[in-house]
Design a protein around this motif. Sequence first.
Motif, mmCIF file in Angstrom:
data_model
loop_
_atom_site.group_PDB
_atom_site.id
_atom_site.type_symbol
_atom_site.label_atom_id
_atom_site.label_comp_id
_atom_site.label_asym_id
_atom_site.label_seq_id
_atom_site.Cartn_x
_atom_site.Cartn_y
_atom_site.Cartn_z
ATOM 1 N N VAL A 183 0.837 -1.204 0.000
ATOM 2 C CA VAL A 183 0.000 0.000 0.000
ATOM 3 C C VAL A 183 0.868 1.249 0.000
ATOM 4 O O VAL A 183 0.612 2.214 -0.735
ATOM 5 C CB VAL A 183 -0.942 -0.014 1.217
ATOM 6 N N ILE A 184 1.896 1.243 0.826
ATOM 7 C CA ILE A 184 2.800 2.398 0.892
ATOM 8 C C ILE A 184 3.493 2.613 -0.457
ATOM 9 O O ILE A 184 3.615 3.751 -0.945
ATOM 10 C CB ILE A 184 3.835 2.192 2.010
ATOM 11 N N LEU A 185 3.934 1.518 -1.072
ATOM 12 C CA LEU A 185 4.593 1.627 -2.375
ATOM 13 C C LEU A 185 3.628 2.159 -3.424
ATOM 14 O O LEU A 185 3.987 3.037 -4.227
ATOM 15 C CB LEU A 185 5.143 0.262 -2.794
ATOM 16 N N TYR A 186 2.395 1.655 -3.443
ATOM 17 C CA TYR A 186 1.416 2.116 -4.419
ATOM 18 C C TYR A 186 1.115 3.604 -4.230
ATOM 19 O O TYR A 186 0.947 4.343 -5.199
ATOM 20 C CB TYR A 186 0.126 1.307 -4.295
ATOM 21 N N ALA A 187 1.063 4.043 -2.977
ATOM 22 C CA ALA A 187 0.818 5.463 -2.706
ATOM 23 C C ALA A 187 1.958 6.318 -3.264
ATOM 24 O O ALA A 187 1.730 7.397 -3.837
ATOM 25 C CB ALA A 187 0.648 5.693 -1.213
ATOM 26 N N PHE A 188 3.181 5.828 -3.100
ATOM 27 C CA PHE A 188 4.334 6.549 -3.648
ATOM 28 C C PHE A 188 4.262 6.606 -5.175
ATOM 29 O O PHE A 188 4.540 7.657 -5.791
ATOM 30 C CB PHE A 188 5.628 5.860 -3.200
ATOM 31 N N LEU A 189 3.885 5.489 -5.802
ATOM 32 C CA LEU A 189 3.797 5.459 -7.265
ATOM 33 C C LEU A 189 2.699 6.392 -7.772
ATOM 34 O O LEU A 189 2.857 7.041 -8.822
ATOM 35 C CB LEU A 189 3.537 4.026 -7.735
ATOM 36 N N VAL A 190 1.607 6.468 -7.044
ATOM 37 C CA VAL A 190 0.552 7.421 -7.427
ATOM 38 C C VAL A 190 1.076 8.847 -7.361
ATOM 39 O O VAL A 190 0.778 9.681 -8.231
ATOM 40 C CB VAL A 190 -0.678 7.240 -6.517
ATOM 41 N N SER A 191 1.894 9.139 -6.362
ATOM 42 C CA SER A 191 2.493 10.481 -6.258
ATOM 43 C C SER A 191 3.390 10.767 -7.454
ATOM 44 O O SER A 191 3.387 11.892 -7.990
ATOM 45 C CB SER A 191 3.303 10.585 -4.958
ATOM 46 N N VAL A 192 4.148 9.765 -7.892
ATOM 47 C CA VAL A 192 4.991 9.939 -9.074
ATOM 48 C C VAL A 192 4.133 10.228 -10.306
ATOM 49 O O VAL A 192 4.459 11.108 -11.126
ATOM 50 C CB VAL A 192 5.859 8.681 -9.303
ATOM 51 N N LEU A 193 3.030 9.505 -10.442
ATOM 52 C CA LEU A 193 2.133 9.747 -11.575
ATOM 53 C C LEU A 193 1.568 11.165 -11.538
ATOM 54 O O LEU A 193 1.438 11.815 -12.580
ATOM 55 C CB LEU A 193 0.989 8.733 -11.561
ATOM 56 N N VAL A 194 1.234 11.637 -10.366
ATOM 57 C CA VAL A 194 0.714 13.004 -10.242
ATOM 58 C C VAL A 194 1.775 14.016 -10.678
ATOM 59 O O VAL A 194 1.477 14.992 -11.373
ATOM 60 C CB VAL A 194 0.259 13.268 -8.794
ATOM 61 N N ASN A 235 8.659 14.653 -23.093
ATOM 62 C CA ASN A 235 7.580 13.661 -23.186
ATOM 63 C C ASN A 235 8.086 12.231 -23.108
ATOM 64 O O ASN A 235 7.405 11.354 -22.561
ATOM 65 C CB ASN A 235 6.797 13.868 -24.480
ATOM 66 N N ARG A 236 9.269 11.972 -23.658
ATOM 67 C CA ARG A 236 9.804 10.608 -23.593
ATOM 68 C C ARG A 236 10.132 10.237 -22.144
ATOM 69 O O ARG A 236 9.908 9.091 -21.717
ATOM 70 C CB ARG A 236 11.042 10.479 -24.482
ATOM 71 N N ILE A 237 10.664 11.205 -21.394
ATOM 72 C CA ILE A 237 10.958 10.942 -19.978
ATOM 73 C C ILE A 237 9.659 10.700 -19.212
ATOM 74 O O ILE A 237 9.572 9.788 -18.373
ATOM 75 C CB ILE A 237 11.735 12.126 -19.370
ATOM 76 N N ARG A 238 8.638 11.504 -19.499
ATOM 77 C CA ARG A 238 7.347 11.310 -18.826
ATOM 78 C C ARG A 238 6.753 9.947 -19.172
ATOM 79 O O ARG A 238 6.202 9.257 -18.305
ATOM 80 C CB ARG A 238 6.384 12.427 -19.235
ATOM 81 N N THR A 239 6.871 9.563 -20.443
ATOM 82 C CA THR A 239 6.303 8.277 -20.852
ATOM 83 C C THR A 239 7.043 7.121 -20.205
ATOM 84 O O THR A 239 6.426 6.175 -19.683
ATOM 85 C CB THR A 239 6.356 8.138 -22.382
ATOM 86 N N TRP A 240 8.387 7.176 -20.224
ATOM 87 C CA TRP A 240 9.164 6.110 -19.580
ATOM 88 C C TRP A 240 8.930 6.108 -18.074
ATOM 89 O O TRP A 240 8.939 5.038 -17.433
ATOM 90 C CB TRP A 240 10.653 6.268 -19.890
ATOM 91 N N GLY A 241 8.703 7.272 -17.486
ATOM 92 C CA GLY A 241 8.370 7.318 -16.068
ATOM 93 C C GLY A 241 7.054 6.616 -15.788
ATOM 94 O O GLY A 241 6.931 5.855 -14.808
ATOM 95 N N PHE A 242 6.075 6.846 -16.660
ATOM 96 C CA PHE A 242 4.786 6.168 -16.511
ATOM 97 C C PHE A 242 4.948 4.654 -16.655
ATOM 98 O O PHE A 242 4.384 3.873 -15.865
ATOM 99 C CB PHE A 242 3.809 6.706 -17.558
ATOM 100 N N LEU A 243 5.718 4.227 -17.644
ATOM 101 C CA LEU A 243 5.946 2.784 -17.843
ATOM 102 C C LEU A 243 6.710 2.186 -16.662
ATOM 103 O O LEU A 243 6.453 1.039 -16.265
ATOM 104 C CB LEU A 243 6.708 2.550 -19.150
ATOM 105 N N LEU A 244 7.638 2.955 -16.111
ATOM 106 C CA LEU A 244 8.394 2.463 -14.951
ATOM 107 C C LEU A 244 7.478 2.271 -13.753
ATOM 108 O O LEU A 244 7.618 1.284 -13.006
ATOM 109 C CB LEU A 244 9.520 3.446 -14.613
ATOM 110 N N VAL A 245 6.549 3.199 -13.562
ATOM 111 C CA VAL A 245 5.577 3.051 -12.482
ATOM 112 C C VAL A 245 4.774 1.762 -12.668
ATOM 113 O O VAL A 245 4.575 0.979 -11.723
ATOM 114 C CB VAL A 245 4.635 4.269 -12.422
#
Length: 259
Positions: free
Chosen positions: A53-64, A74-84
Amino acid sequence: MELKTNGDSATDLRQWRTSILNAFLMIAAAAAAVGTVMTVMDAISRPGQWPSVILYAFLVSVLVILTVYRKIDNRIRTWGFLLVGYITCLTAMATLGLGGSGRLYLLSLPIMALILLGVRSGIFMAVISVATLLAFALLAETTSLLQQMVVERNSFRGADWLAEGSDMLMLLVIVLVLLILFYRFQERLIDKEHRAQTELLKAHKLLEQQNVVLEQEILEGTEELRQSNKIQTALYKIADAATSSHTAREFYEQVHEII
């Protein structure tokens, strides 16, 4: 013209990916937040899931963050989304094994990379997915690490069905929306290229007609020039006859021969 069309297509695709990424990150952040809520509900009955749960909350923060800061490449944002998504996949594989949604992430991520980044990125993500699955299979076969981490899902518990169903629904909606949008973009692109080809054919026909008219005008101008040269030559000869003739009869005879 073909090079220009290809360049326009690449520009259109890049702009489309940018607009889709901006909207898609907002939807993904909202869906991930809902998924986190479902994970919290699951963790209430399974206390061992609270680290997830804590990890998922952190990943949601990254997505925000990726959603809000659009000045990031945009490529960094896209790879960041894929990494999440990939970290979420690893967490699901490590805590729930084959009974979780990890395999769905491994299937979905290459499709997302293909649409949002390109063929090479899609292939690269597919290789990563296969390697990840093989790595977990090797861990399960050779070590007892996963036995200590994995919590099996119970097919007779409604909470388990709800948790896994929400993950599947989220991934299904994301992939389906991407495919639909990409399909519509391809339709618009094909229609645009078709119109460009039609305009090119019309321009080609118009150019052929203009060439025919121009050739006709050149031929007519050449004929007029030839007639003008003949008349000018005849006038020169008549003028020469007028100066060289001794009698009017001789002059008229020369003019008759010239004409």
